[in-house]
Design an enzyme around this catalytic site. Structure first.
Site, PDB file in Angstrom:
ATOM      1  N   CYS A  13       0.831  -1.211   0.000  1.00 26.66           N
ATOM      2  CA  CYS A  13       0.000   0.000   0.000  1.00 26.66           C
ATOM      3  C   CYS A  13       0.865   1.261   0.000  1.00 26.66           C
ATOM      4  O   CYS A  13       1.556   1.542   0.979  1.00 26.66           O
ATOM      5  CB  CYS A  13      -0.906  -0.050   1.240  1.00 26.66           C
ATOM      6  SG  CYS A  13      -1.663   1.504   1.693  1.00 26.66           S
ATOM      7  N   CYS A  16       0.133   3.915   2.690  1.00 26.15           N
ATOM      8  CA  CYS A  16       0.580   3.451   4.013  1.00 26.15           C
ATOM      9  C   CYS A  16       2.024   3.873   4.264  1.00 26.15           C
ATOM     10  O   CYS A  16       2.398   4.205   5.393  1.00 26.15           O
ATOM     11  CB  CYS A  16       0.450   1.931   4.119  1.00 26.15           C
ATOM     12  SG  CYS A  16      -1.250   1.338   3.956  1.00 26.15           S
TER      13      CYS A  16
END
Length: 88
Positions: A13, A16
């Site tokens: 991700c 993230c």
């Protein structure tokens, strides 16, 4: 009173990775808050329990349960405001 910050993330991700340094700074400054990183790929049961549908998701909780939930990259000041309220 225990305040916990749960960081739901995945290695693949991109956002993230943007969130990580913000949380690392917070963790250095907030000794009385428990920080926990939860990989949604490895812990789908926990992600489901917290109804995480997209990541990054940050959940702040106290002894009574969830105080606030943030979806997407969240800036430090927004997180600190909730931590201050939760810790009060």
């Amino acid at each position: 009173m225990t305040v916990r910050l749960l960081d739901f993330y995945a290695d693949w991700c991109g956002p993230c990775k943007t969130q990580d340094p913000i949380l690392e700074e917070l963790e250095e400054d907030w000794d009385d808050v428990e920080f926990e990183k939860i990989d949604v790929d490895e812990h789908q049961d926990v992600a489901n329990e917290y109804q995480v549908r997209s990541i990054p998701t940050i959940v702040i909780e106290d002894d009574d349960g969830v105080v606030e939930r943030f979806v997407g990259v969240t800036q430090r000041d927004a997180l600190e405001n909730v931590l201050e309220d939760a810790a009060a």
